[in-house]
Motif scaffolding. Structure first.
Motif, short mmCIF file in Angstrom:
data_model
loop_
_atom_site.label_atom_id
_atom_site.label_comp_id
_atom_site.label_asym_id
_atom_site.label_seq_id
_atom_site.Cartn_x
_atom_site.Cartn_y
_atom_site.Cartn_z
N SER A 184 -4.06 42.15 -5.27
CA SER A 184 -3.10 41.20 -4.69
C SER A 184 -3.79 39.96 -4.11
O SER A 184 -3.16 38.92 -3.95
CB SER A 184 -2.25 41.89 -3.62
OG SER A 184 -3.06 42.38 -2.59
N ASN B 253 -10.86 45.57 2.41
CA ASN B 253 -11.75 45.82 3.53
C ASN B 253 -13.14 46.18 3.07
O ASN B 253 -14.10 46.06 3.82
CB ASN B 253 -11.18 46.96 4.40
CG ASN B 253 -10.10 46.46 5.32
OD1 ASN B 253 -9.83 45.26 5.37
ND2 ASN B 253 -9.46 47.37 6.04
N ASN C 132 -22.30 49.93 4.97
CA ASN C 132 -23.02 51.12 4.54
C ASN C 132 -22.07 52.24 4.16
O ASN C 132 -20.86 52.13 4.38
CB ASN C 132 -23.97 51.59 5.64
CG ASN C 132 -23.23 51.98 6.91
OD1 ASN C 132 -22.09 52.45 6.87
ND2 ASN C 132 -23.87 51.79 8.04
N ARG D 94 -9.17 43.31 11.79
CA ARG D 94 -10.58 43.02 11.49
C ARG D 94 -10.82 42.72 10.02
O ARG D 94 -11.81 42.10 9.67
CB ARG D 94 -11.46 44.20 11.92
CG ARG D 94 -11.35 44.49 13.40
CD ARG D 94 -12.15 45.73 13.74
NE ARG D 94 -13.57 45.49 13.57
CZ ARG D 94 -14.47 46.43 13.32
NH1 ARG D 94 -14.07 47.69 13.19
NH2 ARG D 94 -15.74 46.13 13.18
N ALA E 124 -6.70 57.02 -4.20
CA ALA E 124 -8.07 57.06 -3.70
C ALA E 124 -8.27 56.02 -2.60
O ALA E 124 -7.61 54.98 -2.60
CB ALA E 124 -9.06 56.81 -4.84
C1 LIG Z 1 -14.86 45.04 9.56
C2 LIG Z 1 -14.89 46.36 8.87
C3 LIG Z 1 -16.11 46.99 8.65
C4 LIG Z 1 -16.15 48.23 8.03
N1 LIG Z 1 -17.37 48.78 7.82
C5 LIG Z 1 -17.44 49.95 7.15
C6 LIG Z 1 -18.70 50.49 6.80
O1 LIG Z 1 -19.76 49.92 7.09
N2 LIG Z 1 -18.73 51.65 6.13
C7 LIG Z 1 -17.57 52.30 5.76
O2 LIG Z 1 -17.65 53.34 5.14
N3 LIG Z 1 -16.37 51.79 6.06
C8 LIG Z 1 -16.27 50.63 6.74
N4 LIG Z 1 -15.03 50.12 7.01
C9 LIG Z 1 -13.85 50.83 6.48
C10 LIG Z 1 -13.75 50.51 4.99
O3 LIG Z 1 -13.58 49.13 4.87
C11 LIG Z 1 -12.62 51.21 4.27
O4 LIG Z 1 -12.64 52.56 4.55
C12 LIG Z 1 -12.75 51.04 2.76
O5 LIG Z 1 -13.07 49.73 2.45
C13 LIG Z 1 -11.49 51.41 2.06
O6 LIG Z 1 -11.60 51.11 0.68
P1 LIG Z 1 -10.31 50.97 -0.20
O7 LIG Z 1 -10.76 50.62 -1.56
O8 LIG Z 1 -9.45 52.15 -0.03
O9 LIG Z 1 -9.48 49.78 0.45
P2 LIG Z 1 -9.75 48.21 0.44
O10 LIG Z 1 -11.15 47.92 0.19
O11 LIG Z 1 -9.13 47.67 1.66
O12 LIG Z 1 -8.97 47.74 -0.84
C14 LIG Z 1 -7.56 47.68 -0.90
C15 LIG Z 1 -7.24 46.74 -2.02
O13 LIG Z 1 -5.87 46.80 -2.36
C16 LIG Z 1 -5.34 45.51 -2.51
N5 LIG Z 1 -3.92 45.63 -2.28
C17 LIG Z 1 -3.26 45.92 -1.15
N6 LIG Z 1 -1.93 45.96 -1.38
C18 LIG Z 1 -1.75 45.71 -2.70
C19 LIG Z 1 -0.61 45.61 -3.54
N7 LIG Z 1 0.62 45.80 -3.08
N8 LIG Z 1 -0.80 45.30 -4.84
C20 LIG Z 1 -2.05 45.10 -5.35
N9 LIG Z 1 -3.16 45.18 -4.58
C21 LIG Z 1 -3.00 45.50 -3.27
C22 LIG Z 1 -6.10 44.69 -1.50
O14 LIG Z 1 -6.08 43.32 -1.80
C23 LIG Z 1 -7.49 45.28 -1.65
O15 LIG Z 1 -8.18 44.71 -2.71
C24 LIG Z 1 -14.95 48.88 7.63
C25 LIG Z 1 -13.73 48.25 7.83
C26 LIG Z 1 -13.69 47.00 8.44
C27 LIG Z 1 -12.38 46.34 8.63
#
Ligand SMILES: Cc1cc2nc3c(=O)[nH]c(=O)nc-3n(C[C@H](O)[C@H](O)[C@H](O)COP(=O)(O)OP(=O)(O)OC[C@H]3O[C@@H](n4cnc5c(N)ncnc54)[C@H](O)[C@@H]3O)c2cc1C
Ligand code: SF4
Ligand code: SF4
Lengths: 465, 354
Positions: free
Chosen positions: A40, A49, A55, A216, A427
């Motif tokens: 998105s 995020n 890490n 954040r 996931a």
């Molecule tokens: C500042 C910060 C630092 C962090 N540091 C760490 C760390 O060092 N180590 C760690 O393990 N975790 C860390 N975390 C937590 C970590 O970011 C998350 O657990 C992890 O990134 C989740 O991955 P994900 O792929 O599930 O989600 P995300 O990486 O958030 O990806 C979600 C994706 O879905 C997309 N999306 C959302 N809604 C829609 C929709 N309706 N249609 C299409 N696309 C959509 C978004 O644009 C995004 O690309 C941190 C979080 C923050 C905020």
């Protein structure tokens, strides 16, 4: 973008463009599936995020890549139990932990580079493998790998509805370039993160206080897909009213402030509220063990704001802040600068100072240097705040992620009350509530996303092949 | 002007210091974590440690349109460029050739004219090899000052730069550390040998490192060839021309090839890379400098290839024109970066030890 690409035909459509989505897409594409990623965010903000991470936490029997020593399954699991206070699904948690070890070489083989623990984070060098360049470099590497495997990525593509008939996904609807599109595929992987940037939803869960929260990470995780799936009868896990929040610099941007807005000064300060009164033991434990509770503590104060007050003895004891602190030669002046009642703040400080005892101060361990006779004690690192210039930081709650998610099986399949959906996998953050029911273990979010992203990709590919 | 550049780089440095995700890319980040506050000299020092590999741009979560607006490679490139110009001596020449490829070309043409003129005027009655076209005495009276004056200028500039970044007493270990880092172009390897993010955006590549290596060693070989010739002429009384299996030729031919190929490659890479991640205002001057350096190598080779033909006088004038202008403009073109970089590496050794 030419909207013809949306017509496919596609085997698997992956919703989201962060770590979990990319791990799933790469795994399925390597199995020969035709994969479409719908992200998105625009290209510059791709990666959710995950682009803010540094890490991931990795089990290992002996030294592995940048990781020192060993970190076994039981120790890892105990660490998880400690932070979640038992709120975890043990089989899923152990699956994530056990699989994390093979993730590291897999990540390296798909372009991720690791670096030794960053300066200031030595305590993590055994448990957490740091990404060279941080999460955005990881995300870039995965996009390049996916592209080389023939995966198609469409940016600015927000999925609004995932259509389920009976136990099957048939198609989904997405807004692409301002227009609504119907996209068909044989299977879908949901990896669209939590709902922490949906302020309306947060306000429903938290009340009006949520208006003062800072987010954040990415503004694109609005939980549209999560909401849609729950509305269609999918089972949920995790507390719908909780989010992980830490105390961050009050001047941080509303969204996407990321890692640099964190403040590590609390153990060496006193923290007061809007009324210049202390409200919690700042020295309860070492900061890595306590930083996660301060978001909620500040959120519970009037106007959701706190002020850390510190003197020049302690200003160099923690990682530098992204914005310079307020600074003044007297406490009264500092209070006034920060919009507090300076006289009252001076009284709070002097009451605190009188309660301090002499003794050995040790910044990196519990030194037992506690106050005496205060209703609200500070139990470690309690040194009088008496050496000008004085410094102050405003604190606000910064939301990292939400706990509510989709319930999944060990094969990452999404469940309804009547059993698993036959061609829907989830996931990452969208299902992490199963494992992280409360609290947070540094680096575990990326572990969950990598492990379950790969499982979802593998299972979805097996289904379509 | 320059204080704005330094303030902007300082703003970004402070954000990086609170982040540190890029620590493993190069020596800039480990250097910046030494401080919490940064003086102007600290920022100039960091800027000259940076190789503009761009790893920290493509992996930064705060680049525009994010309000933190990070573009660390460009911020450092601006400060670095400005530092070369601020410390240049004499000041009236400080900026023109960095900024303007046309100015470089104009001087080059003047160089050709001078050489052609000298060939007309000082054609000796007898002499062997090149000295058949241009008398030895005339050659020396032109090139000795054209070499020594720029050298003087560089020394003056480096002295003042040294003071700004806080250099202290040099020890052998400093020079050794700096020399090793420079010889391997260590910082261009991206920290782990994966290279930089130059011509393929966020994909790593070592092409720039290899091409730069070719230019650096090509240049050093050519320089060694000239020095060998000088020594043979004056010490051993063995004046030019030299055969293929003589020291000047054994050093000079591969050197010329490396230099030419490297320069063509670097110019081509530069057209692929995003100019907004460097000091954009000097793009043209940098291109002209690459052409000047590559031209020096290529015309040297051509001159050698033409031995015994009627083309020699023309090629001799053109080649000597390139060499003359290259040396004269040395303190005022990109060439100066090698000197600043080396001094910076020495000071970095000192600061790390301290
Ligand atoms: C500042 C910060 C630092 C962090 N540091 C760490 C760390 O060092 N180590 C760690 O393990 N975790 C860390 N975390 C937590 C970590 O970011 C998350 O657990 C992890 O990134 C989740 O991955 P994900 O792929 O599930 O989600 P995300 O990486 O958030 O990806 C979600 C994706 O879905 C997309 N999306 C959302 N809604 C829609 C929709 N309706 N249609 C299409 N696309 C959509 C978004 O644009 C995004 O690309 C941190 C979080 C923050 C905020
Ligand atoms: S360039 Fe960006 S990611 Fe790298 S250290 Fe600086 S702020 Fe962090
Ligand atoms: S551009 Fe490369 S060399 Fe320069 S600071 Fe960034 S990572 Fe280091």
């Amino acid at each position: 973008m030419n909207s013809d690409v949306l017509k496919g035909p596609w085997d698997i459509v992956v919703v989201g463009g962060g770590n979990a989505a990319l791990c799933a897409a790469i795994t399925s594409a390597e199995e020969g599936a035709r994969v479409l990623i719908l992200e998105s965010a625009p290209k510059t903000y791709r990666g959710g995020n995950s682009r803010h991470t540094r890490n991931f936490r990795c089990m290992h029997e002996g030294p592995l890549s940048v990781l020192t020593d060993s970190y076994g399954e039981d120790e890892y699991f105990d660490d998880l139990m400690l932070v979640t206070k038992g709120k975890t699904d043990e089989p899923l948690a152990r699956l994530a932990i056990r699989s994390s070890e093979e993730c590291l070489p897999w990540m390296e083989a798909h372009g991720v580079r690791f670096q030794p623990s960053l300066s200031g984070t030595l305590s993590l060098s055994r448990t957490n493998a740091f990404f060279l360049g941080g999460g955005k470099a990881l995300v870039n590497a995965y996009y390049n790998t996916a592209e080389d495997l023939g995966v198609t990525v469409v940016y600015d593509a927000e999925v609004t509805h995932v259509h389920i008939e009976g136990d099957r996904f048939t198609h989904l609807e997405a807004q692409v370039g301002g227009k609504s599109h119907r996209i068909e595929a044989k299977a879908v992987v949901l990896a669209s993160g939590g709902f922490q940037s949906n302020l309306e939803w947060l306000t429903r869960a938290w009340g009006p206080a949520a208006a003062n929260f800072l987010i954040r990470g990415t503004p694109y995780n609005k939980g549209a897909v999560l909401r849609d799936m729950l509305d269609q009868g999918c089972e949920s896990v995790g507390d719908p009213t909780q989010c992980h929040a830490v105390a961050i610099d009050g001047r941080a941007p509303k969204f996407d402030g990321g890692i640099v807005t964190r403040l590590d000064c609390v153990p060496f300060s006193i923290v007061v509220n809007r009324d210049a009164e202390r409200f919690y033991d700042e020295g309860e434990d070492v900061w890595p063990k306590r930083y996660a509770i301060w978001g909620r503590l500040v959120a519970a104060q009037p106007d959701q704001v706190g002020y850390a007050i510190i003197d020049s003895k302690s200003i160099d004891l923690f990682m530098p802040s992204v914005f310079p602190p307020n600074r003044a030669d007297t406490i009264e002046e500092l209070g006034a600068q920060m919009g507090l009642d300076g006289v009252k703040l001076a009284a709070t400080v002097s009451e605190f100072n009188k309660a301090c005892r002499t003794g050995r101060f040790h910044p990196t361990e519990l030194d037992g240097l506690a106050t005496e006779g205060l209703a609200q004690p500070k139990t470690n690192w309690a040194r009088p705040i008496d050496t000008p210039p004085y410094y102050g930081y405003q604190l606000r709650p910064g939301v990292t992620f939400t706990y509510l998610g989709l319930k999944v099986s060990e094969t990452a399949q999404v469940h309804t009350a009547s059993g698993p959906l036959s061609n829907v996998w989830a996931a990452g953050e969208i299902m992490a509530g199963s494992i992280l029911g409360q609290g947070y273990l540094a680096g575990f979010g990326m572990t969950i996303g990598t492990v379950f992203g790969r499982i979802a990709g593998r299972e979805a590919a097996a289904y379509v092949n | 002007m320059s204080i704005d550049l330094i303030n902007e780089a300082r703003r970004q440095t402070e954000i990086c210091n609170a982040c540190r995700y890029c620590e493993g890319f190069c020596s800039v980040f480990p250097a910046l974590t030494r401080n919490k506050m940064f003086t102007d000299g600290d920022i100039t020092h960091l800027a000259n440690l940076c190789h503009n590999c761009r790893g920290c741009y493509y992996s930064c979560q705060y680049t525009a349109p994010h309000e933190f607006d990070l573009n660390f490679p460009a911020a450092l490139a601006e400060v670095r460029q400005d530092s070369w110009e601020r410390h240049a001596w004499p000041q009236p020449l400080a900026r023109r050739f960095h900024e303007s490829g046309v100015a470089v070309a104009a001087v080059l043409i003047v160089g050709f004219v001078v050489l052609f003129g000298m060939l007309q005027t000082f054609r000796p009655a007898s002499g062997e090899g090149f000295y058949a076209y241009l008398a030895h005495g005339a050659m020396v009276s032109l090139f000795l000052p054209a070499f020594l004056l720029p050298l003087l200028s560089v020394i003056i500039g480096l002295r003042s730069y040294w003071q700004e970044i806080g250099g202290t007493r040099i020890r052998w270990s400093h020079i050794k550390g700096a020399g090793l880092a420079a010889a391997r172009l260590k910082n261009l390897d991206g920290g782990q040998g994966q290279g930089c993010n130059f011509e393929h955006e966020d994909r790593y590549s070592n092409t720039r490192r290899w091409l730069h290596q070719a230019v650096m060693y090509g240049f050093l070989l050519c320089f060694a060839a000239t020095s060998a010739g000088t020594v043979m002429h004056y010490v051993f009384d063995m004046p030019a021309p030299y055969g293929l299996f003589s020291l000047p030729k054994l050093l000079g031919v591969p050197g010329g090839v490396l230099l030419t190929v490297g320069c063509v490659g670097l110019a081509w890479l530069k057209t692929k890379a995003d100019p907004s991640l460097g000091a954009a205002r000097v793009w043209g001057g940098e291109m002209a400098f690459i052409a000047l350096l590559g031209g020096t190598g290529a015309t040297g080779l051509a001159l050698y290839a033409a031995t015994g033909t009627a083309l020699v006088p023309v090629l001799l004038a053109v080649h000597l024109g390139f060499v003359l202008v290259f040396f004269l403009l040395l303190p005022f073109t990109k060439m100066i970066h090698g000197f600043f970089r080396f001094v910076t590496l020495i000071v970095e050794e000192q600061k790390r030890g301290a």
